[in-house]
Design a protein around this motif. Structure first.
Motif, PDB file in Angstrom:
ATOM      1  N   HIS A 154       0.822  -1.192   0.000  1.00 13.36           N
ATOM      2  CA  HIS A 154       0.000   0.000   0.000  1.00 13.36           C
ATOM      3  C   HIS A 154       0.871   1.263   0.000  1.00 13.36           C
ATOM      4  CE1 HIS A 154      -3.308   2.671   0.738  1.00 13.36           C
ATOM      5  NE2 HIS A 154      -2.778   3.063   1.914  1.00 13.36           N
ATOM      6  N   PHE A 155       1.960   1.236   0.819  1.00 13.67           N
ATOM      7  CA  PHE A 155       2.868   2.389   0.863  1.00 13.67           C
ATOM      8  C   PHE A 155       3.579   2.570  -0.472  1.00 13.67           C
ATOM      9  CE2 PHE A 155       7.383   3.499   1.401  1.00 13.67           C
ATOM     10  CZ  PHE A 155       7.244   4.845   1.719  1.00 13.67           C
ATOM     11  N   LYS A 156       4.033   1.473  -1.036  1.00 14.90           N
ATOM     12  CA  LYS A 156       4.770   1.562  -2.306  1.00 14.90           C
ATOM     13  C   LYS A 156       3.882   2.046  -3.427  1.00 14.90           C
ATOM     14  CE  LYS A 156       7.705  -1.156  -5.404  1.00 14.90           C
ATOM     15  NZ  LYS A 156       8.305  -2.476  -5.651  1.00 14.90           N
ATOM     16  N   HIS A 157       2.662   1.569  -3.449  1.00 14.01           N
ATOM     17  CA  HIS A 157       1.749   1.987  -4.496  1.00 14.01           C
ATOM     18  C   HIS A 157       1.346   3.452  -4.323  1.00 14.01           C
ATOM     19  CE1 HIS A 157      -1.370   1.748  -7.558  1.00 14.01           C
ATOM     20  NE2 HIS A 157      -2.242   2.270  -6.676  1.00 14.01           N
ATOM     21  N   SER A 158       1.212   3.885  -3.089  1.00  9.56           N
ATOM     22  CA  SER A 158       0.767   5.255  -2.832  1.00  9.56           C
ATOM     23  C   SER A 158       1.845   6.282  -3.171  1.00  9.56           C
ATOM     24  CB  SER A 158       0.359   5.421  -1.362  1.00  9.56           C
ATOM     25  OG  SER A 158      -0.685   4.519  -1.044  1.00  9.56           O
ATOM     26  N   PHE A 159       3.109   5.923  -2.975  1.00 10.86           N
ATOM     27  CA  PHE A 159       4.201   6.889  -3.203  1.00 10.86           C
ATOM     28  C   PHE A 159       5.120   6.430  -4.314  1.00 10.86           C
ATOM     29  CE2 PHE A 159       2.917   7.623   1.180  1.00 10.86           C
ATOM     30  CZ  PHE A 159       2.766   8.989   1.198  1.00 10.86           C
ATOM     31  N   SER A 160       4.555   5.777  -5.303  1.00 12.69           N
ATOM     32  CA  SER A 160       5.369   5.348  -6.446  1.00 12.69           C
ATOM     33  C   SER A 160       5.881   6.554  -7.232  1.00 12.69           C
ATOM     34  CB  SER A 160       4.545   4.424  -7.354  1.00 12.69           C
ATOM     35  OG  SER A 160       3.381   5.103  -7.844  1.00 12.69           O
ATOM     36  N   PHE A 161       5.217   7.695  -7.082  1.00 11.09           N
ATOM     37  CA  PHE A 161       5.629   8.916  -7.785  1.00 11.09           C
ATOM     38  C   PHE A 161       7.031   9.362  -7.339  1.00 11.09           C
ATOM     39  CE2 PHE A 161       5.664  13.520  -8.298  1.00 11.09           C
ATOM     40  CZ  PHE A 161       5.363  13.636  -9.652  1.00 11.09           C
ATOM     41  N   TRP A 162       7.380   9.122  -6.046  1.00  7.53           N
ATOM     42  CA  TRP A 162       8.697   9.501  -5.503  1.00  7.53           C
ATOM     43  C   TRP A 162       9.563   8.279  -5.193  1.00  7.53           C
ATOM     44  CZ3 TRP A 162       4.109  11.587  -3.534  1.00  7.53           C
ATOM     45  CH2 TRP A 162       3.894  12.944  -3.863  1.00  7.53           C
TER      46      TRP A 162
END
Length: 885
Positions: A154-162
């Motif tokens: 969930h964390f990786k998918h949410s902040f894949s932009f950075w």
């Protein structure tokens, strides 16, 4: 300009979409290839086409971004800025799934730093969340991340932009947790993202551990674990880290040890080098000083030889005497003397040697004299010349025949108690003045207690010294040295031993026991330190306090003097003495001057270290001490200059005055003793002025008068200086061999038959004088000298020049004014003693009160004078009784 941003955002979205489609296409092709392995497809051509398309898209995207960044942008207004900031933040939070959104970030050149900062702030505000709420937490267990865990996905998918920047920070955190074997770490996703953006450019150089741990929700537990000593060696690579750490510590220890050893060796080498240079320099200076002093000594001997050869001519012609009343004691003695400059100036009456018309005097004074003292001595010398019926010209020339000089070094070394010769040595202006005064004249130096700097002064002035060499004076001016001279002169000395240096107290006890066994008539034994003077280094102990003395005396009388002299009879008494002497000395031995040595233990310590003399006190109740001053002429003759019976103050072993001439010993006997002492001194190359102390008493068993020589000072004494003043004010002559002070009375005119004036020779009459050179009263400091003289004049204390009798004073200093000298002259000894005692009593009463008595030696001196007066009366009665009918 806002439209530009909008078109840029749309074009960027298109590029991203195209790139996503290409990536999806590539994945589908890989799946198809996996299912249809047997079929032949031209994947390489398809893959190359896809890569070509990606490169073209990337190139167009970079060109577009380059064009956008090179444009000059204008920041929006504050209101628009806040609106758009919120929109960007909402857009980013609502669409976190775009992995390459960072490609749309707009950067400006360095000249637009303000714009760049604004964009950075926008990005930072876009990921800001409340600090106490974590929407994207995940867990790291034992330094490992479960990639399939729901929270991490969930964390990786949410902040894949950075993700590209977050990944580096996450790797650093995981590495840290593995190295320190952290079992559980709860990571705040938002904190990790914010940390990654903040340290995007700096953390690769070295991530700060505390900042990295701050993104953990259980940071306090993890931080305590990380900071625990030795924890690093429990994690991943701990063994290698421990080995590296041990090796680094050991290398550091070895390197530091070697460095410290090098520093110590370098310091030691420097110290040795400096010490060697200093030692070499000191040796060179010492050799130069030795050579200089040897040259000065050789010059002094040469000039002394010339003085001895021409002494008769010098004594009968005009000459200049340079009086330097220096007290050349050792430094340890000088530093402990209070009022050292006053002690040196007590001999200011040397000025009175100008009574010889062939003598000019240069007096070197150890301190500044006030105008009142200078005026007093000038008036005194003028008045004595006036009374001698001398013409005015001769009177004025008399005043010009003495000069008082004060070395300029007195102002610089006033607190160091330096002897006068040393002060004069470091006073070039005064030396130059003396050279000018003696230029073309015959001159010589009369010093005080000899010092090595006397040679330097004499060499600087080019004149001889009338005195012994410093080394000779140092040998024979001690108590032991004086006793050796007396023994060599074959005159009587007290029973005792000299030249004793005691290493052990037991040795002193053995010597004392032997002396006491051989001299039962002695009731008091004296201990004299070699280097001391004026009774300072003297202690005494009375035999009557010894418990075995009565028994020993009975043994002595039982065997008789002749039989008791054998060793085997003396042995029991000697052993008994040895047993009791230690306790006897500890309980009953007393130093003569308590302010110098407060008790026997202090005295004994110095006595054992320096050595000295043990001798008997005269075994009589009536003991008289004498002082005789001699001049040992360089030509080989001995002249008696002064003689007097001593007067004592609080200390019975120190003279503070005398009666002149002496009356206690037959003059011929005294003359014989003095000639023997003088010749013994001349044989030891001692010339100049010496002072001999004698003691006389009657032996009760034989009723024979005994004369013992007890002390010898190789110096011009204060007693002689006061005698010079006595002869100056009376115009008389002291005939020591005849024991008389002959004073000429004023001339009288007689009318002859031819009415012409004929002058008769002035008649000579005998006078007696009492001299006090060391009178002390602390209350005298309250009176200035002119007030003191007015007070004395009121009470009739003055000197009558016509009758050659009365009282005269000697002044020594102008500051403290506690020390004075006094001379009383009368027709008989009893009158002089009475006048002296009355003067002391009057002065004490005038300057003292019942509450303020002050410190003084007046009372003890008055008591001693009363004893002398009583003895004088008894002697007169005895003489009248013995006179034949």
């Amino acid at each position: 300009m806002s439209g530009t941003f909008k078109n840029g955002d749309e074009l960027g979205a298109v590029f991203i979409k195209v790139q996503d489609d290409l990536t999806q296409l590539k994945c589908n092709l890989e799946k198809i290839a996996a299912r249809e392995k047997d079929k032949k497809l031209d994947f390489e051509a398809l893959d190359s086409a896809i890569r070509k398309t990606e490169r073209n898209i990337r190139k167009h995207a970079e060109d577009y971004l380059k064009t956008v960044t090179e444009r000059l942008l204008v920041l929006p207004s504050i209101e628009d800025f806040h609106k758009r900031t919120s929109k960007v933040a909402m857009c980013l939070l609502c669409n976190p799934g775009h992995p390459n959104t960072r490609k749309c970030a707009i950067s400006l050149p360095d000249v637009h730093k303000k714009t760049t900062n604004t964009v950075s702030n926008l990005t930072a505000n876009g990921v800001a969340v409340p600090a106490n709420i974590s929407k994207y937490p995940f867990t790291i267990i034992k330094g490992n991340i479960d990639p399939m865990a729901a929270d991490f996905c969930h964390f990786k998918h949410s902040f894949s932009f950075w993700w590209s920047s977050v990944e580096y920070a996450l790797e650093a955190l995981v590495k840290l947790l593995r190295e320190y074997a952290v079992p559980l770490a709860k990571v705040s996703g938002e904190g990790l993202v914010k940390f990654a953006h903040v340290w995007d450019n700096g953390w690769r150089k070295g991530v700060p551990v505390i900042s990295l741990l701050s993104i953990l929700e259980n940071w306090d537990e993890v931080q305590g674990l990380v900071l625990r000593p030795g924890q690093r060696f429990k994690g991943e690579g701990g063994i290698e880290a421990a080995a590296i750490h041990i090796q680094s510590c050991w290398r550091r220890h070895v390197a530091r040890t070697a460095y410290l050893r090098h520093c110590r060796r370098k310091w030691a080498a420097g110290t040795i080098a400096i010490s060697w240079l200093m030692r070499t320099q000191m040796r060179r200076v010492r050799k130069a000083l030795q050579a200089r002093r040897f040259r000065q000594l050789e010059n002094c001997r040469s000039r002394a030889q010339h003085l001895a050869t021409n002494w008769k001519h010098i004594q009968s012609s005009k000459r200049t005497i340079i009086h330097i009343p220096s007290l050349g004691y050792s430094q340890s003695h000088r530093v402990n003397l209070r009022g050292f400059d006053v002690l040196q100036n007590i001999q200011i009456n040397r000025l009175c040697e100008i009574r010889d018309e062939n003598v000019d005097v240069i007096y070197v004074c150890p301190h500044h004299l006030g105008e009142d003292i200078l005026h007093y001595y000038t008036s005194l010398l003028k008045s004595t010349m006036d009374e001698a019926d001398t013409c005015t010209t001769e009177v004025s020339s008399c005043v010009r025949r003495f000069v008082i000089l004060i070395p300029e070094a007195v102002d610089y070394f006033s607190n160091y108690n330096m002897c006068l010769s040393t002060l004069l040595k470091y006073s070039p202006r005064t030396l130059k003045r003396i050279r000018n005064l003696i230029c073309g004249k015959t001159a010589y130096i009369v010093g005080g207690v000899a010092h090595v700097d006397d040679l330097a002064v004499a060499d600087e002035l080019g004149v001889p010294i009338l005195g012994p060499e410093p080394t000779t004076a140092q040998i024979y001016s001690t108590k032991s040295g004086g006793r050796r001279i007396f023994t060599g002169a074959e005159i009587d000395v007290p029973p005792g031993l000299s030249s004793l240096t005691y290493n052990l107290e037991e040795h002193l006890h053995e010597i004392l026991a032997e002396l006491m066994t051989q001299n039962f008539e002695v009731q008091r034994w004296l201990f004299k330190i070699d280097s001391e003077y004026s009774g300072r280094g003297t202690a005494y102990c009375d035999v009557c306090h010894l418990s075995c003395y009565k028994w020993a005396l009975q043994e002595y009388h039982r065997y008789g003097p002749e039989l008791f002299s054998t060793k085997w009879i003396q042995e029991p008494v000697l052993l008994r003495y040895l047993d009791e002497i230690p306790e006897w000395l500890a309980c009953y031995a007393r130093p003569a001057k308590a302010y110098c040595y407060p008790n026997w233990a202090c005295f004994l310590k110095t006595f054992l270290r320096q050595g000295g003399v043990v001798e008997a006190y005269p075994p009589s109740d009536s003991v008289t001490c004498l002082t005789v001053d001699l001049l040992l002429e360089p030509g080989g003759e001995v002249t008696m200059l002064s003689c007097g019976d001593q007067l004592h103050g609080s200390c019975q072993l120190e003279s503070v005055g005398s009666t002149v001439p002496q009356t206690s010993v037959h003059p011929e006997t005294l003359y014989s003793v003095c000639m023997q002492v003088g010749q013994a001194c001349l044989q030891r190359l001692i010339v100049g002025y010496v002072s001999v102390d004698l003691v006389t008493f009657f032996n009760h068993s034989t009723m024979e008068q005994k004369v013992w020589a007890i002390d010898l000072d190789l110096t011009y004494s204060g007693h002689l200086a006061m005698t010079q003043m006595l002869l100056m004010i009376t115009g008389g002559m002291l005939n020591c061999r005849a024991g008389s002070l002959e004073v000429p009375m004023p001339r009288r005119e007689k009318l002859s038959l031819s009415s012409t004036l004929t002058f008769l020779q002035p008649p000579l009459v005998n006078r007696y004088a009492v001299i006090g050179s060391h009178l002390f009263h602390s209350n005298l400091s309250m009176l200035y000298h002119h007030v003191f003289f007015k007070m004395c004049k009121t009470h009739g204390i003055k000197f009558n020049m016509k009758r050659k009798q009365g009282t005269a004073f000697a002044l020594y200093d102008n500051s403290e004014r506690c020390n004075i000298g006094m001379i009383t002259v009368s027709e008989d000894l009893q009158g002089a003693l009475v006048t002296f005692a009355q003067n002391l009593s009057v002065i004490h009463q005038e300057i003292s009160s019942s509450k303020i008595q002050g410190e003084t030696n007046f009372k003890e001196l008055i008591k001693d004078i009363e004893d002398v007066l009583q003895m004088t009366v008894q002697n007169k009665l005895q003489a009248m009784t013995d006179k034949p009918a």
